[in-house]
Design an enzyme around this catalytic site. Structure first.
Site, short mmCIF file in Angstrom:
data_model
loop_
_atom_site.label_atom_id
_atom_site.label_comp_id
_atom_site.label_asym_id
_atom_site.label_seq_id
_atom_site.Cartn_x
_atom_site.Cartn_y
_atom_site.Cartn_z
N LYS A 277 0.84 -1.20 0.00
CA LYS A 277 0.00 0.00 0.00
C LYS A 277 0.88 1.25 0.00
O LYS A 277 2.02 1.20 0.46
CB LYS A 277 -0.86 0.01 1.27
N GLU A 349 -6.54 -9.43 0.33
CA GLU A 349 -6.26 -10.58 1.18
C GLU A 349 -7.45 -11.01 2.03
O GLU A 349 -7.60 -12.18 2.36
CB GLU A 349 -5.05 -10.29 2.09
N ARG A 351 -10.68 -11.32 1.47
CA ARG A 351 -11.60 -12.31 0.88
C ARG A 351 -11.01 -13.71 0.89
O ARG A 351 -11.74 -14.69 0.89
CB ARG A 351 -12.00 -11.85 -0.53
N1 BES Z 1 -8.21 -3.67 4.27
C1 BES Z 1 -8.35 -3.20 2.95
C2 BES Z 1 -9.63 -2.38 2.72
C3 BES Z 1 -9.73 -1.06 3.45
C4 BES Z 1 -9.45 0.12 2.80
C5 BES Z 1 -10.20 -1.01 4.75
C6 BES Z 1 -9.59 1.32 3.45
C7 BES Z 1 -10.33 0.19 5.40
C8 BES Z 1 -10.05 1.35 4.76
C9 BES Z 1 -8.38 -4.38 1.98
O1 BES Z 1 -7.64 -5.48 2.36
C10 BES Z 1 -7.84 -3.91 0.69
O2 BES Z 1 -6.69 -3.58 0.63
N2 BES Z 1 -8.69 -3.89 -0.35
C11 BES Z 1 -8.30 -3.47 -1.63
C12 BES Z 1 -8.87 -4.44 -2.62
C13 BES Z 1 -8.39 -4.21 -4.06
C14 BES Z 1 -6.92 -4.37 -4.14
C15 BES Z 1 -9.10 -5.19 -4.96
C16 BES Z 1 -8.85 -2.07 -1.86
O3 BES Z 1 -9.97 -1.80 -1.44
O4 BES Z 1 -8.13 -1.25 -2.42
ZN ZN Z 2 -7.30 -5.73 4.35
MN MN Z 3 -5.62 -5.34 1.71
#
Ligand code: BES
Ligand code: ZN
Ligand code: MN
Length: 501
Positions: A277, A349, A351
Site C-alpha cells: 500500500k 487478502e 476475501r
Molecule cells: N483492508 C483493505 C480495505 C480497506 C481500505 C479497509 C480502506 C479500510 C479502509 C483491503 O484489504 C484492501 O486492501 N482492499 C483493496 C482491494 C483491491 C486491491 C481489490 C482495496 O480496497 O483497495
Molecule cells: Zn485488508
Molecule cells: Mn488489503
C-alpha cells in the site's frame, strides 16, 4: 462507569451535574423537581425557549440544593420527533460536556414517555448506551491522563412511580451491550505490535474461560495446514507472526439445530503484502481486524445476556506482510473448499481468509452465515463513513440483519449482487481471481466470498468505512466505533425470540 437507578427524591441525590431533558411540547422533567429548585428551570426555559431545541446544552450554575454544583439542561427538540438514536446522541454530547466541566458523578432525570414507540425501558437503555459509548476514551498508552477526568457514576432517576426492577434490567442489558462495543473499540485502537493474532487468541481464551456456555478452539498454523486452509495460509506465509483461527461456540439453545456463524476478518495489520500500500495512512491498517473485534466482543456480550440461540464465531487472524516468502501477484493458491484462486493483488487478502472461514463454518454445521470485514476501499467511496455495505445470497436473512441494524441505529445499505458482476472475478487460469478491478469493487469482493457459501444463507457486511471515525460524531468517539457489535447482538436476541415462539 457505574450505572445506577435510584428513586430517591431528586434533592437528596448527591452529584456533580444533574441532567434534565427538555422537549418542545412537554415538561419532561418531573414537576416536583422543578419546584424543588424553586421553579428555576421553568423560569430559565421562559427566558430562553431555544434551550429546548435538539442538541442544545445549557448550564444553570447555582448551588440550588445541597450537593448540586450545576444543572445541565439538554434540549431534545420536538417530542413527536424523538427517537432512540436522538437520545443516545444527545446524551453522549451532554456527558462529554459534563466531563469537560470536571464532573465525576452525574444524575439524570429519566424523561417521561407517553408513546408506545419509546417506552421508559427504551429511554433508559438509550441513555445508558449514549453515556457509555459517548464517554469512551482509549488511554492505554497515555502516561498521564489515565486517572483524571473520568466519570465514575451515572445515577438515573425515574419520574413518578416506575417499576425500578424493570428499569434496572433495561439499564443492565444496555450496559453489557455498550461495554462490549467499547471492548471492540479497545481491540481495534491497539496498535498491531500489540494486537497480534496470538493476542486475539489470548482475549478469546479469557472470554471463554469466564463462561461455560462458550467453547473455544484455536487452530494453529499446523492444524490449518492439516485442514488444507490454503487461502488463509497464503496470506500468512509472508509474516513472522503465526496465524490463528479462533472458533468460539455459544450454545444457548440445545433443542435447536440452527447454528448461526459470525465470521470476522482478523487482519491485524494490512501492509498490502508484495502489492504494498502507499505509505500515507498505512498506519490505519492496524484496524483491519475490526470485523474480528466486533465478533469477539459480540460473543462476550452473548455469554452474559444468554439468549436462547446458537452462535459460532469464526475469526481468521493473520498479518498481511511483504517478505521473501510472501505470496506474490500471479500465484495460484488452493482454498480449503478446493477452488483454485489466481492472485491478482496480494492486497485483496481479506476475501481469501473469509473464503476458508466460510468453508470451515459450513463444515462445523453453520446453517446461516454473516461475515463482517473491513474489506474494500470501494465501500468507503460508495457509502462513506455513515453506512456499512451489505451483499447477500438470501434476501430474508439480509432483511433480518437490516431490521436488527435499524433498531439499534447502525446504518446499513444493501448493494446488488447481480449475476453479471461475477464475470469480473473469472480467471483465465484458475477457478477465480481475487480482484475484479476498480469497478463495483465492494460487490465483486462480496461475490468472491459468495462462491464459497454454496447457497447457505449468507450476508456480508463491509465495514471499511464505518469501523472507525476521524472525528467525534454523536456517540462515536474519534477512532474505532465498535460497529456492528450492537447489530450482531440484536440479531442474536431477535433470533432467540423467534426460537421461543
Ligand atoms: N483492508 C483493505 C480495505 C480497506 C481500505 C479497509 C480502506 C479500510 C479502509 C483491503 O484489504 C484492501 O486492501 N482492499 C483493496 C482491494 C483491491 C486491491 C481489490 C482495496 O480496497 O483497495
Ligand atoms: Zn485488508
Ligand atoms: Mn488489503
Amino acid at each position: 462507569m457505574n450505572i445506577e437507578v435510584c428513586n430517591k427524591p431528586i434533592t437528596e441525590i448527591v452529584c456533580d451535574t444533574l441532567i434534565i431533558c427538555l422537549c418542545d411540547d412537554l415538561n419532561s422533567f418531573d414537576k416536583t423537581s422543578d419546584s424543588a429548585f424553586n421553579h428555576l428551570i421553568t423560569e430559565f426555559i421562559r427566558t430562553k425557549p431555544a434551550s429546548k431545541r435538539y442538541h442544545e446544552i445549557n448550564f444553570i450554575n447555582a448551588w440550588l440544593a445541597e450537593g448540586y454544583k450545576q444543572i445541565l439542561l439538554l434540549g431534545l427538540g420536538n417530542k413527536s420527533d424523538l427517537t432512540s438514536e436522538k437520545i443516545r446522541s444527545a446524551y453522549a454530547v451532554a456527558i462529554r460536556t459534563a466531563r469537560k466541566a470536571g464532573s465525576k458523578i452525574i444524575a439524570a432525570i429519566l424523561p417521561e414517555s407517553d408513546s408506545n414507540q419509546l417506552t421508559a425501558e427504551n429511554i433508559i437503555a438509550n441513555i445508558t448506551e449514549g453515556t457509555l459509548l459517548g464517554s469512551y476514551q482509549f488511554l492505554y498508552y497515555k502516561t498521564e491522563q489515565k486517572e483524571s477526568k473520568q466519570i465514575e457514576r451515572l445515577i438515573i432517576v425515574p419520574a413518578g412511580n416506575a417499576d425500578l426492577r424493570i428499569l434496572e434490567q433495561a439499564a443492565n442489558t444496555a450496559k453489557i451491550i455498550a461495554d462490549s462495543v467499547n471492548f471492540a473499540r479497545d481491540l481495534v485502537n491497539h496498535p498491531a505490535c500489540y494486537m497480534t493474532p496470538t493476542k486475539l487468541a489470548e482475549y478469546a481464551t479469557e472470554i471463554a474461560n469466564q463462561e461455560s456456555m462458550l467453547e473455544l478452539s484455536v487452530l494453529s498454523l499446523q492444524q490449518m495446514q492439516e485442514l488444507n486452509m490454503g487461502a488463509i495460509l497464503a496470506v500468512a506465509q509472508g509474516s513472522t507472526q503465526p496465524p490463528k483461527m479462533l472458533v468460539l461456540k455459544y450454545t444457548g439453545d440445545t433443542d435447536s439445530s440452527e447454528l448461526i456463524a459470525y465470521i470476522g476478518k482478523g487482519i491485524t495489520f494490512d501492509s498490502g503484502g508484495i502489492s504494498l500500500k502507499p505509505s500515507n495512512n498505512m498506519h490505519e491498517m492496524k484496524g483491519d481486524m475490526a470485523g474480528a473485534a466486533s465478533v469477539l466482543a459480540t460473543m462476550k456480550a452473548l455469554s452474559k445476556l444468554k439468549p436462547k440461540v446458537n452462535i459460532i464465531a469464526i475469526i481468521p487472524c493473520t498479518e498481511n506482510m511483504p517478505s521473501g516468502c510472501a505470496l506474490k501477484p500471479g500465484d495460484v493458491i488452493k482454498s480449503m473448499d478446493g477452488y483454485t484462486i489466481e492472485i491478482i493483488t496480494t492486497d485483496a487478502e481479506g476475501r481469501l481468509l473469509l473464503a476458508d472461514a466460510v468453508t470451515y463454518a459450513k463444515k462445523l454445521g453453520a446453517t446461516k452465515i454473516v461475515d463482517i470485514a473491513t474489506l474494500t476501499g470501494a465501500c468507503v467511496v460508495a457509502l462513506g463513513s455513515i453506512a456499512s455495505g451489505l451483499i447477500t445470497n438470501h434476501q430474508p436473512w439480509c432483511q433480518q440483519i437490516l431490521a436488527a441494524a435499524d433498531s439499534c441505529g447502525e446504518k446499513m445499505w444493501q448493494l446488488p449482487a447481480f449475476e453479471e458482476y461475477k464475470e469480473q472475478i473469472k480467471s483465465d487460469i484458475a477457478d477465480l481471481k481475487n480482484s475484479g478491478g476498480r469497478m463495483a469493487g465492494t460487490i465483486t469482493a462480496g461475490l468472491f466470498i459468495e462462491k464459497f457459501t454454496h447457497n447457505t444463507p449468507w450476508v456480508h457486511i463491509d465495514i471499511a468505512g464505518t469501523s472507525d471515525t476521524s472525528a467525534d460524531r454523536n456517540y462515536h468517539v474519534k477512532g474505532a466505533t465498535g460497529v456492528p457489535v450492537r447489530t450482531l447482538i440484536q440479531l442474536a436476541i431477535n433470533q432467540a425470540r423467534k426460537n421461543e415462539d
